[in-house]
Motif scaffolding. Structure first.
Motif, PDB file in Angstrom:
ATOM      1  N   GLY A 127       0.807  -1.208   0.000  1.00 39.96           N
ATOM      2  CA  GLY A 127       0.000   0.000   0.000  1.00 39.96           C
ATOM      3  C   GLY A 127       0.842   1.260   0.000  1.00 39.96           C
ATOM      4  N   LYS A 153      -3.591  -7.937   2.057  1.00 41.85           N
ATOM      5  CA  LYS A 153      -4.360  -7.758   3.288  1.00 41.85           C
ATOM      6  C   LYS A 153      -5.603  -8.646   3.179  1.00 41.85           C
ATOM      7  CE  LYS A 153      -2.362  -3.486   4.923  1.00 41.85           C
ATOM      8  NZ  LYS A 153      -2.486  -2.022   4.985  1.00 41.85           N
ATOM      9  N   ASP A 188      -4.604  -3.362  -1.169  1.00 39.75           N
ATOM     10  CA  ASP A 188      -3.559  -4.361  -0.916  1.00 39.75           C
ATOM     11  C   ASP A 188      -4.147  -5.762  -1.058  1.00 39.75           C
ATOM     12  OD1 ASP A 188      -1.217  -2.977  -0.435  1.00 39.75           O
ATOM     13  OD2 ASP A 188      -1.445  -2.959   1.750  1.00 39.75           O
ATOM     14  N   ASP A 245      -7.457   5.604  -0.335  1.00 43.26           N
ATOM     15  CA  ASP A 245      -6.557   4.602   0.242  1.00 43.26           C
ATOM     16  C   ASP A 245      -7.426   3.522   0.893  1.00 43.26           C
ATOM     17  OD1 ASP A 245      -4.707   3.058   1.508  1.00 43.26           O
ATOM     18  OD2 ASP A 245      -3.950   4.627   2.848  1.00 43.26           O
TER      19      ASP A 245
HETATM   20  C1  LIG Z   1      -1.660  -1.155   5.522  1.00 42.01           C
HETATM   21  C2  LIG Z   1      -2.047   0.199   5.097  1.00 42.01           C
HETATM   22  C3  LIG Z   1      -1.159   0.995   4.374  1.00 42.01           C
HETATM   23  C4  LIG Z   1       0.275   0.576   4.112  1.00 42.01           C
HETATM   24  O1  LIG Z   1       0.311  -0.512   3.255  1.00 42.01           O
HETATM   25  P1  LIG Z   1       1.586  -1.503   3.213  1.00 42.01           P
HETATM   26  O2  LIG Z   1       1.086  -2.602   2.352  1.00 42.01           O
HETATM   27  O3  LIG Z   1       1.845  -1.909   4.627  1.00 42.01           O
HETATM   28  O4  LIG Z   1       2.701  -0.752   2.610  1.00 42.01           O
HETATM   29  C5  LIG Z   1      -1.605   2.213   3.916  1.00 42.01           C
HETATM   30  N1  LIG Z   1      -2.851   2.634   4.174  1.00 42.01           N
HETATM   31  C6  LIG Z   1      -3.739   1.897   4.885  1.00 42.01           C
HETATM   32  C7  LIG Z   1      -5.113   2.422   5.120  1.00 42.01           C
HETATM   33  C8  LIG Z   1      -3.358   0.654   5.375  1.00 42.01           C
HETATM   34  O5  LIG Z   1      -4.223  -0.071   6.093  1.00 42.01           O
END
Ligand SMILES: *Cc1c(COP(=O)(O)O)cnc(C)c1O
Length: 499
Positions: free
Chosen positions: A157, A311, A308, A279
């Motif tokens: 992310g 996730k 992501d 995001d």
């Molecule tokens: C996890 C997360 C990120 C960062 O993503 P990574 O995959 O850890 O680099 C950014 N924004 C939100 C809302 C997240 O939950």
């Protein structure tokens, strides 16, 4: 041609490039060792009881002079990882968004490792690049982005969000490509809620516009961006000569799982001529569910979106996605001139990832989500997402029934809870749970309070695991009063888990 007499003797290294029989036997060793370790994990500790000093002493024995046999080293590594990690594959890991990885995504990793394709250009890996582009289009369409949208896979992310900022800056002022932040008439700024991901500071720093460019917008009483404050902040910054370029709506805040008002953010962005980035690193998983995806209404108006796969889509790490309605802006932001990269086999702004994204050499990440979607379909992925929301709802209700206060009201299944009045504080409870090794939860801040953050990230977690967690939390909360419930819990249900 002069023969090199030494060459005939110089066979390929058999430890690096074993013959077929030896390789097969190592693969069998690896499969067996992993299978056995993973089978033990659900009945062991979630967090490590790890002797770091002993590990360092062991490591010091690897001075890399005398080679060791592969099966021995495989055994050593896997057994040390078994005791030396917080186990995301444990069904009572209720932690950060790191998933227990789906099996199809593990297969994808293995396939990518075997061929090791270079996805920098479509010329080198036409099948790989096309497959990734297909998955990106499918995800963009599922999110409701317009036809012609594109994007690419990222390391996670953070890289996807960084890509959004570079695109927003470049579109706002094409001279940014040449002269950087100096191209603007004043300091460029962008807007995130005060609950947004902290990586935005690093991203601003790396983009050369400085950490002060991150403008924190206050949240409402539920933890969502206050769009009145957003509009006012933009106006105020403009009156001081700053140059707003982007609004970031977080869809699923990392702490509390809250979704900023997407339509209202979109309206502010549109009327002010700013790039809207959503995001949805974790919350974007909701697009898989026909029933739950409406919580993301408005995401389709975004200029770009982060989701992501590593996730909620449960792929191996790291596997993020940058989706955009303006692939042309990404190409404009990441291009390099053909003659400057004359060693590259092609320079195609439509198809070559190295001229449309931040990476150069590129691993075949997209295969993980391709295999996942191909064997589970959106319905299978949707069911996975719905199941974790359902389990989270059970946690919420069970805690409330025991007098706990659930502080957030999130559609993405993150529970932020406070113990009943008179109990130990959230921090002590989290420390107790983690130290017990019986489950894993996180400490977080939400609306200015310290809370216990619980998230279902393992597709194998069951109602029994959830029930166990609730009773463990409750017993930790009242531990000052009596240690009985905790003791009974350990004896009754997990004799072998506390050794
Ligand atoms: C996890 C997360 C990120 C960062 O993503 P990574 O995959 O850890 O680099 C950014 N924004 C939100 C809302 C997240 O939950």
């Amino acid at each position: 041609m002069d023969a090199d007499p030494a060459l005939a003797q110089a066979r390929p290294s058999s430890s690096l490039f074993p013959g077929p029989a030896k390789q097969r036997s190592w693969e069998d060793d690896l499969t067996t060792l992993l299978e056995e370790a993973l089978r033990r994990i659900p009945s062991g500790r979630v967090s490590p009881a790890f002797d770091l000093a002993a590990f360092r002493a062991d490591l010091a024995g690897f001075d890399f002079t005398a080679p060791r046999p592969m099966p021995d080293v495989l055994f050593w590594v896997i057994s040390r990882l078994e005791t030396g990690l917080v186990h995301l594959t444990h069904p009572r890991y209720f932690g950060l968004f790191n998933p227990a990885p789906s099996f199809p995504s593990q297969c994808a990793d293995r396939i990518a490792a075997a061929f090791n394709p270079q996805l920098a250009t479509a010329t080198t890996s036409p099948a790989g690049v096309e497959l990734e582009a297909h998955v990106i289009r499918a995800v963009a369409a599922r999110a409701g982005l317009p036809d012609g949208s594109g994007g690419h896979f990222t390391s996670g992310g953070s890289e996807a969000n960084a890509t959004a900022l570079i695109c927003a800056l470049t579109r706002s002022n094409p001279s940014y490509a040449g002269t950087g932040a100096r191209a603007f008439s004043g300091p460029p700024t962008f807007y995130v809620s005060s609950d947004a991901h902290l990586a935005w500071y690093k991203i601003a720093h790396q983009a050369g516009i400085g950490r002060e460019a991150v403008r924190l917008v206050e949240t409402d009483t539920a933890g969502r961006m206050d769009t009145g404050a957003l509009a006012a902040g933009i106006a105020l910054d403009r009156s001081y000569g700053r140059v707003p370029v982007m609004i970031v709506a977080t869809a699923g805040t990392t702490g509390g799982g809250m979704i900023d008002p997407l339509h209202a953010c979109s309206e502010v962005a549109r009327t002010r001529g700013l790039w809207l980035h959503v995001d949805a690193a974790w919350g974007g998983g909701l697009i898989a569910s026909d029933r739950l995806r409406r919580a993301l209404a408005g995401i389709e108006t975004a200029d770009s979106v982060t989701i992501d796969a590593h996730k909620w889509f449960a792929t191996t790490m790291g596997c993020g996605m940058f989706l955009t309605a303006h692939p042309d802006v990404a190409a404009q932001s990441f291009h390099v001139a053909q003659d400057a990269a004359s060693f590259m086999p092609s320079n195609d702004r439509q198809h070559d990832p190295y001229v449309t994204s931040g990476q150069w050499s590129r691993r075949f990440l997209g295969l993980r989500l391709f295999l996942t979607l191909a064997v589970a379909g959106w319905a299978g992925l949707g069911a996975h997402v719905e199941r974790s929301v359902r389990l989270a709802r059970t946690i919420r209700l069970e805690l409330q029934a025991r007098g706990w206060n659930v502080v957030n009201n999130s559609p993405v299944g993150v529970v932020c809870a406070e113990p009943p009045p008179g109990s130990l504080g959230a921090r002590r409870i989290v420390e107790g749970v983690v130290a017990s090794g019986l489950a894993w939860v996180a400490l977080a801040r939400f609306l200015g309070r310290e809370v216990i953050r619980i998230c279902v990230t393992n597709g194998r977690s069951s109602p029994d695991d959830v029930d166990f967690l609730v009773r463990l939390l409750d017993s930790q909360a009242v531990r000052t009063v009596t240690s009985m419930p905790f003791t009974r819990l350990q004896r009754g249900e997990c004799n072998d888990r506390t050794q």
